[in-house]
Design a protein around this motif. Structure first.
Motif, PDB file in Angstrom:
ATOM      1  N   LYS A 103       0.833  -1.206   0.000  1.00  0.00           N
ATOM      2  CA  LYS A 103       0.000   0.000   0.000  1.00  0.00           C
ATOM      3  C   LYS A 103       0.870   1.260   0.000  1.00  0.00           C
ATOM      4  O   LYS A 103       0.570   2.246   0.673  1.00  0.00           O
TER       5      LYS A 103
ATOM      6  N   THR B  62       0.523  -1.301  22.265  1.00  0.00           N
ATOM      7  CA  THR B  62      -0.827  -0.936  22.705  1.00  0.00           C
ATOM      8  C   THR B  62      -1.565  -2.155  23.247  1.00  0.00           C
ATOM      9  O   THR B  62      -2.228  -2.081  24.281  1.00  0.00           O
TER      10      THR B  62
ATOM     11  N   GLU C 173      -7.361   2.375  19.635  1.00  0.00           N
ATOM     12  CA  GLU C 173      -6.766   1.129  19.147  1.00  0.00           C
ATOM     13  C   GLU C 173      -7.508   0.632  17.909  1.00  0.00           C
ATOM     14  O   GLU C 173      -6.899   0.187  16.937  1.00  0.00           O
TER      15      GLU C 173
ATOM     16  N   ALA D 155      -6.534   2.700  15.031  1.00  0.00           N
ATOM     17  CA  ALA D 155      -5.175   2.380  14.595  1.00  0.00           C
ATOM     18  C   ALA D 155      -5.185   1.148  13.691  1.00  0.00           C
ATOM     19  O   ALA D 155      -4.514   1.117  12.650  1.00  0.00           O
ATOM     20  N   ARG D 156      -5.954   0.143  14.073  1.00  0.00           N
ATOM     21  CA  ARG D 156      -6.003  -1.094  13.263  1.00  0.00           C
ATOM     22  C   ARG D 156      -6.650  -0.815  11.902  1.00  0.00           C
ATOM     23  O   ARG D 156      -6.209  -1.344  10.885  1.00  0.00           O
TER      24      ARG D 156
ATOM     25  N   LEU E  35      -4.118   0.906   9.791  1.00  0.00           N
ATOM     26  CA  LEU E  35      -3.092  -0.049   9.348  1.00  0.00           C
ATOM     27  C   LEU E  35      -3.599  -0.850   8.155  1.00  0.00           C
ATOM     28  O   LEU E  35      -2.902  -1.008   7.149  1.00  0.00           O
ATOM     29  N   ASN E  36      -4.818  -1.328   8.251  1.00  0.00           N
ATOM     30  CA  ASN E  36      -5.392  -2.127   7.162  1.00  0.00           C
ATOM     31  C   ASN E  36      -5.562  -1.311   5.887  1.00  0.00           C
ATOM     32  O   ASN E  36      -5.482  -1.844   4.783  1.00  0.00           O
ATOM     33  N   ALA E  37      -5.764  -0.005   6.065  1.00  0.00           N
ATOM     34  CA  ALA E  37      -5.974   0.859   4.904  1.00  0.00           C
ATOM     35  C   ALA E  37      -4.665   1.341   4.300  1.00  0.00           C
ATOM     36  O   ALA E  37      -4.654   1.967   3.243  1.00  0.00           O
ATOM     37  N   GLY E  38      -3.554   1.081   4.975  1.00  0.00           N
ATOM     38  CA  GLY E  38      -2.259   1.540   4.468  1.00  0.00           C
ATOM     39  C   GLY E  38      -1.822   2.880   5.039  1.00  0.00           C
ATOM     40  O   GLY E  38      -0.770   3.400   4.669  1.00  0.00           O
TER      41      GLY E  38
ATOM     42  N   TYR F 222      -0.118   4.063   7.493  1.00  0.00           N
ATOM     43  CA  TYR F 222       0.746   3.557   8.555  1.00  0.00           C
ATOM     44  C   TYR F 222       1.125   4.650   9.555  1.00  0.00           C
ATOM     45  O   TYR F 222       1.212   4.399  10.760  1.00  0.00           O
ATOM     46  N   ASP F 223       1.350   5.862   9.051  1.00  0.00           N
ATOM     47  CA  ASP F 223       1.693   6.958   9.977  1.00  0.00           C
ATOM     48  C   ASP F 223       0.554   7.203  10.957  1.00  0.00           C
ATOM     49  O   ASP F 223       0.760   7.325  12.163  1.00  0.00           O
TER      50      ASP F 223
ATOM     51  N   ALA G  52      -1.754   5.136  11.755  1.00  0.00           N
ATOM     52  CA  ALA G  52      -1.891   3.956  12.610  1.00  0.00           C
ATOM     53  C   ALA G  52      -0.950   4.049  13.803  1.00  0.00           C
ATOM     54  O   ALA G  52      -1.328   3.759  14.942  1.00  0.00           O
ATOM     55  N   ALA G  53       0.281   4.471  13.541  1.00  0.00           N
ATOM     56  CA  ALA G  53       1.265   4.578  14.626  1.00  0.00           C
ATOM     57  C   ALA G  53       0.848   5.664  15.622  1.00  0.00           C
ATOM     58  O   ALA G  53       0.953   5.489  16.840  1.00  0.00           O
TER      59      ALA G  53
ATOM     60  N   ALA H 191      -2.068   4.413  17.637  1.00  0.00           N
ATOM     61  CA  ALA H 191      -1.621   3.371  18.570  1.00  0.00           C
ATOM     62  C   ALA H 191      -0.949   4.003  19.785  1.00  0.00           C
ATOM     63  O   ALA H 191      -1.169   3.577  20.928  1.00  0.00           O
ATOM     64  N   ASN H 192      -0.145   5.022  19.561  1.00  0.00           N
ATOM     65  CA  ASN H 192       0.517   5.701  20.679  1.00  0.00           C
ATOM     66  C   ASN H 192      -0.494   6.411  21.572  1.00  0.00           C
ATOM     67  O   ASN H 192      -0.372   6.402  22.807  1.00  0.00           O
TER      68      ASN H 192
ATOM     69  N   SER I 263      -3.530   5.493  21.987  1.00  0.00           N
ATOM     70  CA  SER I 263      -4.220   4.413  22.694  1.00  0.00           C
ATOM     71  C   SER I 263      -3.422   3.961  23.915  1.00  0.00           C
ATOM     72  O   SER I 263      -3.960   3.802  25.018  1.00  0.00           O
ATOM     73  N   SER I 264      -2.120   3.789  23.701  1.00  0.00           N
ATOM     74  CA  SER I 264      -1.248   3.358  24.809  1.00  0.00           C
ATOM     75  C   SER I 264      -1.300   4.366  25.952  1.00  0.00           C
ATOM     76  O   SER I 264      -1.356   3.999  27.127  1.00  0.00           O
TER      77      SER I 264
END
Lengths: 140, 243
Positions: A53, A116, B36, B39-40, B43-46, B48-49, B51-52, B55-56, B58-59
């Motif tokens: 992607k 996470t 979260e 983020a997923r 990620l699935n959509a591409g 990535y930035d 998503a990261a 994710a942060n 979420s943490s």
């Protein structure tokens, strides 16, 4: 009298030079074969980038690579083989770069999500322990 | 707010015996789960930035959730200690001879418990619990002092109503202020439940929530019409109606 040896030497040198040039093998060019190889390489590198992607993850890099590929195809169609060759190779390199960048980003995102997940489990376990303690206190 | 509406709400809430705050749904835990999920999806959509980043975030929310839960744990422990101290003071005060014999200890325990409550109100959970435990410590050596054998009267006059009621677990018609207020030995009128609530706020985990009573809790029944009240409510006794 002195001129004769010099002229002989000069003539010998000239003959030698001509002979060496004549014996140099001429490289056979196969532009059509090379073009096919680089064209395939460019297409495959694009597909690989798309698998990750890269068009979404690193849109500018991918778009630039795509533009270069388009240019290569135009030159290819116009039989400008030499230039097309160069452009195809350039496109391949750009797609590879886009793929690498996308992979780096994906790996970073996956790592962040793994962290996470661990934090979530820790939070859930902590809360569960507290709720259990509170319930037991209430049952006393 | 209309008294009848409040009473009706209390009836509805009384269908559950014990209510506990659901910490798994605290706002930070919810936010963590939302981020979260985002983020997923990214990620699935591409993306990535993104998503990261999500994710942060979420943490961070999950870490805040832990902090929040830990703070509440300290609060619960303080509240439980205060409640235990109050119950113990009430129990020892319940028997007159014991209360008279250990008046000094009970007085010190009450004073220290009051300090514990102040610290609780100021949200000093650790110190509040420590004070409540200190209050309990004054009572640890108290032994029941048996009253003099009764010669004059062998049974409590029918006109004397009970002063205490111990909450019990029931499969239906669970104990709550409404139902307890309706009991014959108490007020015989469920709409007077607020008298019970106000008189027992100090011994409740969450004084602002009248629904939070639980089996074993000793409720002190106030005298609202000048009636004499002594001892614990005996479910087998037939009490006279409140005048």
């Amino acid at each position: 009298m002195k001129k004769a040896p010099f002229l002989t030497l000069l003539a010998a040198t000239a003959i030698l030079l001509v002979a060496s040039c004549a014996s140099t093998p001429v490289e056979k060019l196969d532009p059509a074969g090379d073009l096919k190889v680089v064209r395939t390489a460019a297409t495959e590198s694009r597909a690989k980038a798309l698998e990750f992607k890269a068009d979404i993850a690193v849109p500018l890099l991918f778009t630039d690579a795509d533009s270069t590929l388009t240019q290569a195809k135009k030159l290819d169609t116009a039989n400008e083989t030499e230039t097309a060759l160069v452009e195809y190779k350039k496109a391949t390199s750009m797609f590879t770069n886009a793929f690498n960048e996308a992979k780096l980003k994906k790996d970073a995102a996956i790592k962040a999500l793994e962290t996470t997940g661990k934090e979530r489990i820790l939070a859930e376990e902590t809360i569960q322990a507290i709720e259990t303690e509170q319930k037991e206190a209430g049952d006393e | 707010m209309n008294k009848k509406i409040i009473s009706l709400m209390l009836v509805i809430f009384c269908l559950s015996a014990i209510s506990a705050q659901n910490l798994q749904d605290n706002k930070h835990q919810k936010a963590g789960r939302d981020y979260e999920k985002q983020a997923r999806e990214a990620l699935n959509a591409g993306n990535y930035d993104e998503a990261a980043i999500k994710a942060n975030l979420s943490s961070e929310e999950y870490r805040k959730s832990i902090e929040y839960a830990e703070t509440l744990k300290l609060k619960f422990r303080a509240a439980n200690a205060i409640n235990l101290a109050q119950r113990t003071i009430t129990d020892v005060s319940n028997v007159k001879t014991t209360a008279d014999f250990y008046a000094a200890e009970i007085s010190q325990a009450k004073t220290t418990l009051a300090e514990a409550r102040k610290l609780f109100d100021a949200e000093n959970w650790l110190e509040s619990r420590a004070k409540a435990m200190e209050s309990l410590a004054f009572l640890k050596d108290i032994r029941r002092v048996e009253p003099e054998p009764k010669q004059k009267t062998t049974s409590v006059s029918k006109n004397v109503l009970p002063r205490f009621y111990t909450v019990v677990a029931r499969p239906t018609n669970t104990d709550c202020f409404w139902n307890i207020s309706g009991m014959k030995g108490v007020f015989g009128d469920p709409t007077l439940w607020e008298n019970l609530w106000k008189n027992n706020k100090d011994s409740m985990k969450n004084p602002d929530n009248p629904n939070l009573i639980f089996p074993g809790m000793v409720i002190e029944i106030p005298s609202i019409n000048g009636e004499t009240r002594e001892g614990n409510l005996d479910p087998n006794k037939d009490y006279s109606a409140l005048q």
